[in-house]
Design a protein around this motif. Structure first.
Motif, PDB file in Angstrom:
ATOM      1  N   MET A 273       0.758  -1.475  -0.198  1.00  0.00           N
ATOM      2  CA  MET A 273      -0.051   0.005  -0.139  1.00  0.00           C
ATOM      3  C   MET A 273       0.830   1.254  -0.113  1.00  0.00           C
ATOM      4  SD  MET A 273      -3.184  -0.979  -0.490  1.00  0.00           S
ATOM      5  CE  MET A 273      -2.290  -2.160  -1.639  1.00  0.00           C
ATOM      6  N   GLY A 274       1.979   1.296   0.665  1.00  0.00           N
ATOM      7  CA  GLY A 274       2.658   2.575   0.646  1.00  0.00           C
ATOM      8  C   GLY A 274       2.134   3.706   1.392  1.00  0.00           C
ATOM      9  N   GLY A 275       2.302   4.881   0.904  1.00  0.00           N
ATOM     10  CA  GLY A 275       2.202   6.136   1.629  1.00  0.00           C
ATOM     11  C   GLY A 275       0.637   6.770   1.278  1.00  0.00           C
ATOM     12  N   GLY A 276       0.258   7.565   2.301  1.00  0.00           N
ATOM     13  CA  GLY A 276      -0.979   8.215   2.176  1.00  0.00           C
ATOM     14  C   GLY A 276      -1.369   9.129   3.385  1.00  0.00           C
ATOM     15  N   TYR A 277      -0.961  10.513   2.921  1.00  0.00           N
ATOM     16  CA  TYR A 277      -1.432  11.379   4.101  1.00  0.00           C
ATOM     17  C   TYR A 277      -2.309  12.650   4.001  1.00  0.00           C
ATOM     18  CZ  TYR A 277       3.111   8.921   4.252  1.00  0.00           C
ATOM     19  OH  TYR A 277       4.145   7.720   4.318  1.00  0.00           O
ATOM     20  N   SER A 278      -3.335  12.329   3.291  1.00  0.00           N
ATOM     21  CA  SER A 278      -4.438  13.419   3.048  1.00  0.00           C
ATOM     22  C   SER A 278      -4.965  13.663   4.584  1.00  0.00           C
ATOM     23  CB  SER A 278      -5.590  12.677   2.192  1.00  0.00           C
ATOM     24  OG  SER A 278      -5.263  12.478   1.058  1.00  0.00           O
ATOM     25  N   THR A 279      -5.325  14.860   4.491  1.00  0.00           N
ATOM     26  CA  THR A 279      -6.273  15.216   5.860  1.00  0.00           C
ATOM     27  C   THR A 279      -7.261  14.500   6.264  1.00  0.00           C
ATOM     28  OG1 THR A 279      -5.422  17.512   5.159  1.00  0.00           O
ATOM     29  CG2 THR A 279      -6.991  17.308   7.066  1.00  0.00           C
TER      30      THR A 279
END
Length: 300
Positions: A273-279
């Motif tokens: 899945m890796g990264g994800g940094y949405s608010t």
């Protein structure tokens, strides 16, 4: 059957100020089950990866110090996480998940890890929320077992797969492809076999055209018999760290292109899945869920 690596330990344990990015590891399986994309039968709980396999990729001295919680304060700061036994245990379980996914992908065509994509882990150090490199460990496992002869790593996280590039710099059986934000972390980029740096603010049309320009060519020139896909969703316009401008539809089309290419060429694939940094955590979960939905639709 789509097999998915997941354990409750994926979301545990981190201090409160690190909890938000980890919520997806709890919410993503719940969403996939709720909407009926998968059932409990699709999930498996991985076993921790053995030390023997870990040191096939990572320097024994680094692993000894990591296992013994002996990293220096500077090394710990670069990983982004406070070091603990629970964190190391979590990491080696995630590593085991991607290795086991590789075996399932050989059987079913595709398998997926709810976590993983830890592409900033180098041979001898960790960085950027990555202590060990799951795609590298799983690729090395396939090579060691004679289950693959040519592996393509497709890294579409917004950050360059610098650790993966370093690990396989002198390994001709593994081709590393990273399409990432050119002005994003890490400041110093390693040399992948193919790097495609992207300008800030790139949107769906230009991004997808670049990907289309490279993916079929890579499949024809590399001729992989196995693919690892780092499917980070930090390419979204809503991502706090990404600097790109993809919509959910664009990110989904990106995943479709990778999955359909492997399916049509009969090349087994493992997605991490890796990264994800949405608010909004809902944006992160929805984008990741699309990858699983597409895998079900295309492969099964």
């Amino acid at each position: 059957m789509l097999k998915i690596a997941w354990s409750p330990e994926y979301a545990h344990p981190l201090p409160e100020n690190h909890r938000f990015p980890m919520l997806k590891y709890e919410l993503l399986p719940e969403q996939l089950l709720y909407e009926g994309t998968v059932t409990q039968e699709n999930f498996f709980q991985p076993s921790p990866l053995s030390e023997e396999q870990i040191v096939r990729v990572h320097a024994p001295e680094y692993w000894r110090r990591l296992r013994g919680l002996e990293l220096t304060p500077s090394e710990i700061r670069k990983t982004g996480f406070p070091l603990s036994q629970e964190l190391v245990d979590r990491e080696i379980m995630i590593m085991g998940g991607t290795v086991e996914c590789a075996a399932y992908a050989l059987e079913f065509g595709v398998a997926m890890n709810i976590a993983g994509g830890t592409h900033h882990a180098f041979t001898d150090r960790g960085e950027g929320f990555c202590l060990l490199n799951d795609n590298a460990l799983a690729a090395q496992y396939l090579l060691d077992q004679g289950k693959a002869q040519k592996i393509l790593i497709i890294d579409l996280d917004v950050h360059q797969g610098n650790g993966t590039a370093e690990i396989f710099a002198d390994e001709p059986r593994v081709f590393t492809f990273s399409m990432h934000g050119g002005n994003n972390y890490p400041l110093h980029k390693e040399k992948s076999d193919l790097d495609v740096p992207l300008p800030d603010g790139i949107g769906d049309a230009a991004y997808l055209q670049l990907l289309q320009d490279h993916l079929p060519t890579l499949m024809n020139s590399v001729k992989p018999d196995f693919v690892f896909f780092q499917s980070g969703v930090d390419v979204l316009s809503s991502d706090k760290l990404g600097k790109l401008a993809l919509t959910h539809a664009g990110c989904k089309e990106r995943d479709r292109m990778v999955l359909e290419l492997c399916y049509k060429n009969n090349v087994p694939l493992v997605a991490s899945m890796g990264g994800g940094y949405s608010t909004r955590i809902a944006d992160i979960v929805e984008a990741h869920a699309n990858t699983f939905r597409l895998a079900q639709q295309i492969f099964f």
